[in-house]
Scaffold this active site. Structure first.
Site, PDB file in Angstrom:
ATOM      1  N   ASN A 427       0.834  -1.207   0.000  1.00 43.09           N
ATOM      2  CA  ASN A 427       0.000   0.000   0.000  1.00 43.09           C
ATOM      3  C   ASN A 427       0.865   1.253   0.000  1.00 43.09           C
ATOM      4  O   ASN A 427       2.076   1.189  -0.238  1.00 43.09           O
ATOM      5  CB  ASN A 427      -0.929  -0.021   1.219  1.00 43.09           C
ATOM      6  CG  ASN A 427      -0.146   0.115   2.511  1.00 43.09           C
ATOM      7  OD1 ASN A 427       0.899  -0.512   2.685  1.00 43.09           O
ATOM      8  ND2 ASN A 427      -0.625   0.927   3.434  1.00 43.09           N
ATOM      9  N   CYS A 429       1.914   2.995   2.445  1.00 43.13           N
ATOM     10  CA  CYS A 429       2.881   3.107   3.545  1.00 43.13           C
ATOM     11  C   CYS A 429       3.641   1.814   3.809  1.00 43.13           C
ATOM     12  O   CYS A 429       4.277   1.675   4.849  1.00 43.13           O
ATOM     13  CB  CYS A 429       2.179   3.578   4.814  1.00 43.13           C
ATOM     14  SG  CYS A 429       1.330   5.148   4.611  1.00 43.13           S
ATOM     15  N   GLU A 431       3.044  -1.233   4.748  1.00 44.11           N
ATOM     16  CA  GLU A 431       2.802  -2.211   5.818  1.00 44.11           C
ATOM     17  C   GLU A 431       1.693  -3.197   5.491  1.00 44.11           C
ATOM     18  O   GLU A 431       1.516  -4.185   6.214  1.00 44.11           O
ATOM     19  CB  GLU A 431       2.501  -1.486   7.143  1.00 44.11           C
ATOM     20  CG  GLU A 431       1.053  -1.070   7.365  1.00 44.11           C
ATOM     21  CD  GLU A 431       0.668   0.217   6.655  1.00 44.11           C
ATOM     22  OE1 GLU A 431      -0.406   0.766   6.965  1.00 44.11           O
ATOM     23  OE2 GLU A 431       1.443   0.680   5.802  1.00 44.11           O
TER      24      GLU A 431
END
Length: 771
Positions: A427, A429, A431
């Site tokens: 995604n 970010c 994670e």
């Protein structure tokens, strides 16, 4: 000179009245250090004829905040003034505020435009006495000044641009928005949120209980098809998600490279760069959530793609603007074979997915077999040294902080969604690791635990952590069913696989409260046990939900359905903190309600709200600058300020020394025990940071946003870091590369006006994935 009161009446300015108001809010503070008269005198200096009492309070709060470096209690006073100001400007009763939000009429067209949903209003009306009675408004005063200002800026609901919610109203709205008619669970959630044990992610805080209750943080997409229809249908999906404040990760490895033949038009493809320019302009055009956050996307590409070198230049500061996409983030989805070729200084073949199909659909040995087959058949576009590509990656990271690095094989090999198919991207970010395809858009709902709260009487309370995690699982699981989905493909995916993402904030704060240096053996052991507890509690809660509601639709065939948990995939044996075998037996019997559970995210904004350090990160500095309307001022690490004040070690000389050293205390004459605990990220070996990420990785079934901090990065340093992380089996090798700016000119004075500590931007940073 007069002031204008809240009721519109004029009143002469009275110094004593201003002082009295400030003094009333000093209860419980250290009166040896807090001086209400000094604040009042500075307020008087800022007064003009016709100033409002609201403006006076705002000024008083900012002035108190500027005094924080003198004593930490000034930060509390600043928040109290600001909160008291809001309380005077808003209605007290939760039910009345919700009624105003529901009855909102758009002044432009006269239409009823409810801000909260009708179901939320119905619930509040039915249970208003109970809900009104359990709210504890004193908890609003527990926020620090900047946490409260963050809430004011983006989170508290407004009517005609005027804030009508108090923080406690927002938290109750979120709790009711999630649990709806289950009032007891709503009250349980409200209390845990308002006591700061955990927080839901920003989209949940923004939208829970509202007319468009889009509470999900992360969306993962694959390009539907390598065609005009596929590219623009995918773009529409991205636009609709971005409109509703979702962060996007998009895999484009199946899009043909530049110079490739297009059979439909008998033409030649321009490759991915012109396409990404269109996506970049869409990201710029779409404004998420009424200025809460601009549109954001991370674009994932595998390094065998023939356009890889142009891709790595997309965020460079120089070069042809036609070949730049400064509003997109770039990320690499790296197969192990590439890392092996770099390590061995081997050749690397660049290919077009149209001419070498299927490479993005396979991983591990299967990828290696297909890739080397295409090499033997000479289907590649060109051959270069693997280290030439690697050097371009490192150069881009040093210049721009990106591309993000994720390891394709580790992400697929160690995913409980492996039975669904090949995972092609993460995604925004880095994670979230979830399966998506042309018919499904992966979604994740997030929340983060405030680890500092679990340090009780000098020890870490693992049992309380497990209990709070179980509440979070139940909450996030409910969000899946009641969420407003921007596109149907997202709803299909989320309800089939039911993944959630639990993260943390305040790990550094927890270590400090226990007096553990971040890189100590004690901290490293606690790091493992915290995530072991989170994973255990999440599995236990998800299994209990499965016992009641059944396992998620695609459970059969998953690792968990075969008795294999995340730590088994890392070949790690858990500690004896929890009894794992009975839990495994229970999972074999009932299954799990959620395919994925743990995903430490950046927590950029929510950590600021709760006054914690971000995610799993150490402190980047012990002193930094905040910008407010009245100017800039310095903020000191509150733990350090408190301990130095208590030990009578805090003075202007120490403050100026820390500022001169960019937030470090290592060159001061402070005691060694303090220096060890308050090392900044720049003073902790990055090898330790990466090792701690791998240690907790055995209990993280998605991945983790891990930044790399190197003050003066070089090719050799970065290469060493990346290969160390890869060798440890990390899924996310790097989120951002954080570097220090070039050294400031020689400082001839330690005057605070001449020394500029690091500036912390107060804008929203990745609010979407902020848990």
């Amino acid at each position: 000179m007069f002031v204008i009161k809240r009721n519109g009446y004029k009143e002469n300015v009275m110094f004593d009245k201003i002082t009295s108001r400030i003094r009333k809010l000093c209860y419980g503070l250290n009166t040896d250090h807090i001086d209400p008269i000094k604040i009042a005198m500075k307020v008087i200096q800022g007064i003009y004829n016709g100033v409002t009492t609201v403006e006076l309070d705002t000024l008083a709060a900012e002035i108190a905040a500027t005094c924080t470096t003198q004593h930490p209690d000034y930060a509390i006073l600043a928040a109290r003034i600001a909160v008291s100001n809001l309380h005077k400007e808003t209605k007290k009763l939760f039910s009345e505020v919700m009624e105003d939000l529901f009855n909102y009429v758009n002044p432009k067209n006269g239409k009823h435009s409810p801000i909260i949903s009708s179901i939320t209003m119905d619930i509040v009306n039915k249970y208003k006495d109970k809900l009104n009675s359990v709210i504890i408004y004193e908890r609003d005063f527990s926020y620090n000044y900047f946490g409260f200002k963050t809430l004011e800026k983006s989170y508290l609901l407004k009517i005609n641009n005027k804030i009508v919610e108090r923080p406690q109203h927002m938290l109750m709205r979120v709790a009711v928005g999630i649990h709806q008619w289950d009032i007891d669970s709503a009250i349980e959630t409200y209390n845990l949120l308002s006591e700061k044990w955990f927080t839901h992610a920003s989209p949940t805080l923004f939208n829970a209980g509202t007319s468009r209750h889009q509470m999900s943080s992360c969306f993962l997409l694959n390009m539907i098809d390598d065609s005009i229809e596929g590219i623009y249908d995918t773009l529409k999906r991205c636009a609709l998600i971005s409109k509703m404040a979702g962060g996007i990760g998009l895999s484009i490895s199946n899009i043909r490279a530049s110079g490739s033949y297009i059979s439909g038009t008998n033409g030649i493809s321009n490759g991915i760069i012109p396409m990404l320019r269109v996506y970049n302009n869409t990201a710029r055009y779409i404004d998420q959530g009424g200025n809460k956050r601009p549109g954001v996307m991370a674009i994932y590409l595998e390094p065998w793609h023939s356009d890889i070198m142009a891709f790595l230049d997309l965020k460079k500061n120089t070069g042809n603007e036609e070949h730049r996409t400064r509003d997109l983030f770039i990320a690499l989805w790296i197969p192990d074979l590439f890392m092996k070729r770099v390590k061995d200084d081997g050749e690397w073949s660049l290919m077009c997915p149209d001419e070498c199909p299927g490479l993005d659909n396979v991983w591990g040995d299967e990828f290696e077999r297909l890739y080397t087959l295409y090499e033997r058949e000479r289907r590649y576009k060109s051959i270069i040294k693997a280290r030439v590509v690697w050097k371009a990656i490192i150069e881009s990271q040093i210049e721009t902080g990106t591309p993000f690095i994720l390891y394709k094989d580790a992400c697929n090999k160690k995913s409980n969604q492996q039975n669904l198919g090949t995972i092609k991207c993460s995604n925004l970010c880095t994670e979230i690791i979830q399966y998506a395809d042309a018919n499904e858009v992966a979604v994740c709902n997030l929340a983060s635990v405030a680890l500092n709260m679990f340090v009780i009487d000098g020890r870490f309370d693992f049992l309380k952590l497990k209990d709070v995690v179980k509440v979070i699982v139940r909450n996030l699981n409910k969000i899946i069913d009641i969420n407003y989905y921007p596109i149907p493909e997202a709803e299909i995916s989320n309800k089939r696989h039911r993944p959630i993402g639990i993260g943390v904030q305040g790990l550094a704060d927890a270590f400090i409260l226990l007096n553990y240096p971040f890189d100590s053996l004690e901290a490293q052991d606690l790091n493992k046990k915290i995530f072991e507890t989170i994973y255990y509690g999440a599995l236990e809660a998800s299994c209990e939900l499965a016992e009641k509601e059944g396992p998620y639709d695609t459970y059969v065939g998953s690792y968990a359905s075969n008795g294999i948990l995340q730590y088994d995939l890392w070949n790690v044996v858990p500690s004896d903190l929890w009894n794992w075998e009975p839990l495994k037996d229970k999972i074999r019997t009932y299954g799990l309600r959620n395919s994925l559970l743990v995903a430490p995210m950046p927590t950029a904004s929510t950590a600021q709200i709760l006054g914690n350090n971000e995610s799993v990160e150490p402190y980047t500095s012990n002193i930094y600058t905040r910008r407010v309307l009245s100017g800039e001022f310095q903020v000191v690490n509150p733990h350090l300020l408190r301990v130095l004040t208590e030990r009578k070690l805090w003075n202007d000389e120490i403050k100026n020394r820390i500022m001169a050293d960019g937030g470090s205390i290592q060159n001061t004459n402070l005691p060694e025990d303090i220096k060890r605990v308050y090392k900044t990220i720049w003073e902790i070996p990055q090898k330790t940071i990466i090792k701690m990420a791998a240690d907790r990785g055995a209990f993280i079934d998605q991945s983790q946003s891990m930044n790399i901090h190197i003050a003066d990065p070089s090719y050799s340093k970065l290469t060493s870091m990346h290969f160390y992380g890869w060798s440890l089996g990390l899924k996310t090798g790097m989120y951002y590369l954080r570097t220090k700016p070039a050294s400031a000119p020689i400082q001839f004075t330690l005057d605070k006006d001449k020394i500029k500590p690091p500036v912390v931007c107060d804008s929203e940073i990745c609010t979407s994935c902020s848990g």
